[in-house]
Design a protein around this motif. Structure first.
Motif, PDB file in Angstrom:
ATOM      1  N   THR A 184       0.607  -1.266  -0.025  1.00 38.51           N
ATOM      2  CA  THR A 184       0.184  -0.073  -0.208  1.00 38.51           C
ATOM      3  C   THR A 184       0.699   1.449  -0.148  1.00 38.51           C
ATOM      4  N   SER A 185       2.211   1.066  -0.032  1.00 40.18           N
ATOM      5  CA  SER A 185       3.093   2.132  -0.446  1.00 40.18           C
ATOM      6  C   SER A 185       3.181   2.499  -1.317  1.00 40.18           C
ATOM      7  N   ARG A 186       3.745   3.655  -1.996  1.00 41.18           N
ATOM      8  CA  ARG A 186       4.320   3.985  -3.361  1.00 41.18           C
ATOM      9  C   ARG A 186       5.010   2.970  -4.056  1.00 41.18           C
ATOM     10  N   VAL A 187       5.904   2.450  -3.274  1.00 43.48           N
ATOM     11  CA  VAL A 187       6.917   1.480  -3.632  1.00 43.48           C
ATOM     12  C   VAL A 187       7.168   0.797  -2.419  1.00 43.48           C
ATOM     13  N   ALA A 188       7.359  -0.687  -2.490  1.00 43.99           N
ATOM     14  CA  ALA A 188       7.852  -1.378  -1.552  1.00 43.99           C
ATOM     15  C   ALA A 188       9.182  -1.045  -1.021  1.00 43.99           C
ATOM     16  N   GLU A 189       9.574  -1.277   0.469  1.00 46.26           N
ATOM     17  CA  GLU A 189      10.824  -0.967   0.773  1.00 46.26           C
ATOM     18  C   GLU A 189      11.815  -1.564   0.068  1.00 46.26           C
ATOM     19  N   GLY A 190      11.609  -2.922  -0.314  1.00 47.97           N
ATOM     20  CA  GLY A 190      12.791  -3.890  -1.132  1.00 47.97           C
ATOM     21  C   GLY A 190      12.813  -3.203  -2.502  1.00 47.97           C
ATOM     22  N   LYS A 191      12.075  -2.383  -2.983  1.00 45.36           N
ATOM     23  CA  LYS A 191      12.278  -1.687  -4.379  1.00 45.36           C
ATOM     24  C   LYS A 191      13.407  -0.344  -3.930  1.00 45.36           C
ATOM     25  N   VAL A 192      12.983   0.145  -2.804  1.00 40.53           N
ATOM     26  CA  VAL A 192      14.189   1.134  -2.317  1.00 40.53           C
ATOM     27  C   VAL A 192      15.554   0.552  -2.135  1.00 40.53           C
ATOM     28  N   LEU A 193      15.509  -0.659  -1.683  1.00 46.92           N
ATOM     29  CA  LEU A 193      16.761  -1.389  -1.416  1.00 46.92           C
ATOM     30  C   LEU A 193      17.333  -1.925  -2.795  1.00 46.92           C
ATOM     31  N   VAL A 194      16.549  -2.586  -3.661  1.00 50.14           N
ATOM     32  CA  VAL A 194      17.228  -2.787  -4.996  1.00 50.14           C
ATOM     33  C   VAL A 194      17.708  -1.421  -5.762  1.00 50.14           C
ATOM     34  N   ALA A 195      17.055  -0.234  -5.654  1.00 47.14           N
ATOM     35  CA  ALA A 195      17.343   0.669  -6.198  1.00 47.14           C
ATOM     36  C   ALA A 195      18.837   1.327  -5.679  1.00 47.14           C
ATOM     37  N   SER A 196      19.000   1.058  -4.218  1.00 52.68           N
ATOM     38  CA  SER A 196      20.268   1.640  -3.662  1.00 52.68           C
ATOM     39  C   SER A 196      21.420   0.558  -3.853  1.00 52.68           C
ATOM     40  N   ASN A 197      20.962  -0.683  -4.442  1.00 55.67           N
ATOM     41  CA  ASN A 197      21.957  -1.463  -5.000  1.00 55.67           C
ATOM     42  C   ASN A 197      22.373  -1.221  -6.338  1.00 55.67           C
ATOM     43  N   GLY A 198      21.926  -0.236  -7.226  1.00 56.28           N
ATOM     44  CA  GLY A 198      21.952   0.146  -8.545  1.00 56.28           C
ATOM     45  C   GLY A 198      21.127  -0.401  -9.331  1.00 56.28           C
ATOM     46  N   GLY A 199      20.060  -0.650  -8.903  1.00 56.34           N
ATOM     47  CA  GLY A 199      19.000  -1.568  -9.855  1.00 56.34           C
ATOM     48  C   GLY A 199      17.991  -0.250 -10.351  1.00 56.34           C
ATOM     49  N   LYS A 200      16.741  -0.591 -10.652  1.00 58.91           N
ATOM     50  CA  LYS A 200      15.759   0.252 -11.334  1.00 58.91           C
ATOM     51  C   LYS A 200      15.778   1.517 -10.422  1.00 58.91           C
ATOM     52  N   ALA A 201      15.751   2.625 -10.944  1.00 54.80           N
ATOM     53  CA  ALA A 201      15.635   3.752 -10.087  1.00 54.80           C
ATOM     54  C   ALA A 201      14.273   3.888  -9.647  1.00 54.80           C
ATOM     55  N   LEU A 202      13.900   4.593  -8.442  1.00 55.82           N
ATOM     56  CA  LEU A 202      12.562   4.864  -7.930  1.00 55.82           C
ATOM     57  C   LEU A 202      11.843   6.019  -8.717  1.00 55.82           C
ATOM     58  N   PRO A 203      10.575   6.138  -8.767  1.00 54.88           N
ATOM     59  CA  PRO A 203      10.063   7.349  -9.401  1.00 54.88           C
ATOM     60  C   PRO A 203      10.148   8.497  -8.653  1.00 54.88           C
ATOM     61  N   ASP A 204      10.089   9.676  -9.126  1.00 51.22           N
ATOM     62  CA  ASP A 204      10.786  10.951  -8.607  1.00 51.22           C
ATOM     63  C   ASP A 204       9.936  11.309  -7.456  1.00 51.22           C
TER      64      ASP A 204
END
Length: 361
Positions: A184-204
């Protein structure tokens, strides 16, 4: 579209490595297999946020005693058509699967069952438990929270008040089930984790700073961090935003009240310190067979879903999809071509394995 570097890892090899890591971390082979299979399954479905990127974090939690290997659910209340279970901080992939099996079995027999689960370790991708029910022809609805994990700002606010609070529904239509599964969040916390590891960037606009400005920078949530290594969501001053403005914020509150408060595991906050987190999950299992003519349900359901898919698309190259369609396509592709991992994610897994004396292929 932004591009980022990934390393394709064969699915079978990756699952084997993750299983050996959890065996080395103290799990029995069967439990290590369950956790590895679940994490890989999340990657195969395209939910990289809940996949093998979490291996180092799970191992850290095992070492600190935040989650425990070898646990079984404890029955707190049993009313036949409803049951409340305590996961005793066991690995979520074990205790949540056990809780789902109880609810599914009773729904198959009696038509319906409500299962409350509290104090479970991180249960991962909720869709797996809906798929577990679908295999037995059972429809399921899941409200989930994460006690001790305050990450998400409510609509109109900048301070954290919710966990990522997933919601999931699985509808068993033979050969073509419908599976809705989202945080129910804009993105899952794990997606922030993936982005911090050089993965898909988060929406602005995925995150929000204390001054109310929008952000897509993982540092908003984590603060400072090394390129490879652990992430601490307590380190940042900002928050993840709820999805869908007031609607997502309202659903998040319901997940906290049903998955957390009603089950007795507690809402995500207020808390004074981070450390052990625990999932709460309220699940409803329903048997279409007991609600009338199952064949009619299947036929009408398939007809309706096909009609939705047949809607004229905005872009002819992007057909209208039903929930679960994209996951099914990704699963086939990744089984054939490997699971794409960001270099930093793969390096973190390798370091975790080596620290446990596990050989890396």
């Amino acid at each position: 579209m932004a591009h980022y570097v990934t390393i394709p890892i064969p699915a079978a090899s990756l699952q084997d490595l993750v299983q050996r890591i959890f065996e080395a971390a103290g799990c029995a082979p069967g439990e290590a297999h369950r956790v590895a299979e679940h994490l890989l399954g999340a990657n195969l479905a395209g939910h990289d946020s809940h996949g093998v990127a979490r291996v180092p974090r799970y191992v850290e939690w095992l070492e600190k005693g935040y989650v425990l290997a070898g646990q079984k659910v404890e029955t707190i209340t049993d009313g036949g058509g409803f049951v409340l279970l305590d996961g005793k901080f066991g690995l979520g992939q074990s205790v949540a699967r056990e809780a789902a099996a109880i609810g599914i079995s009773r729904a198959v027999t009696s038509g319906a069952c409500i299962v409350g689960l509290r104090n479970a370790g991180h249960v991962g991708r909720i869709g797996e438990y809906a798929e577990q029910a679908i295999r037995d022809g059972i429809l399921s609805i899941h409200f989930v929270n994460v006690a001790g994990s305050v990450l998400v700002a409510p609509f109109g606010g900048v301070e954290r008040r919710f966990s990522t609070a997933p919601f999931c529904v699985g509808v068993p239509l033979p050969g073509d089930p419908v599976l809705l599964d989202f945080a129910t969040s804009r993105v899952a916390e794990g997606k922030v984790l993936v982005a911090s590891n050089g993965g898909k960037a988060l929406p602005d606009d995925a995150l929000i700073e204390p001054d109310g400005s929008m952000s897509g920078d993982p540092h908003t949530l984590y603060g400072d961090y090394a390129q490879v290594g652990p992430r601490d969501a307590a380190g940042g001053l900002g928050a993840i935003r709820a999805f869908g403005e007031h609607k997502g914020s309202g659903l998040a509150m319901i997940c906290e009240l049903l998955g957390g408060v009603l089950t007795g595991g507690g809402a995500c906050g207020p808390i004074t310190e981070r450390g052990r987190i625990a999932n709460g999950m309220l699940s409803i299992y329903l048997s279409p067979k007991h609600f009338g003519t199952e064949a009619e349900f299947h036929a009408a359901g398939r007809s309706y879903v096909d009609w939705v898919r047949a809607a004229k698309p905005i872009d002819p190259a992007l057909p209208v999809l039903a929930p679960g369609d994209s996951e099914a396509r990704l699963r086939a592709d990744r089984l054939a071509n490997g699971v794409p991992l960001q270099p930093d994610t793969w390096e973190g897994i390798k370091r975790c394995a080596i620290a446990l004396g596990v050989a890396v292929p």
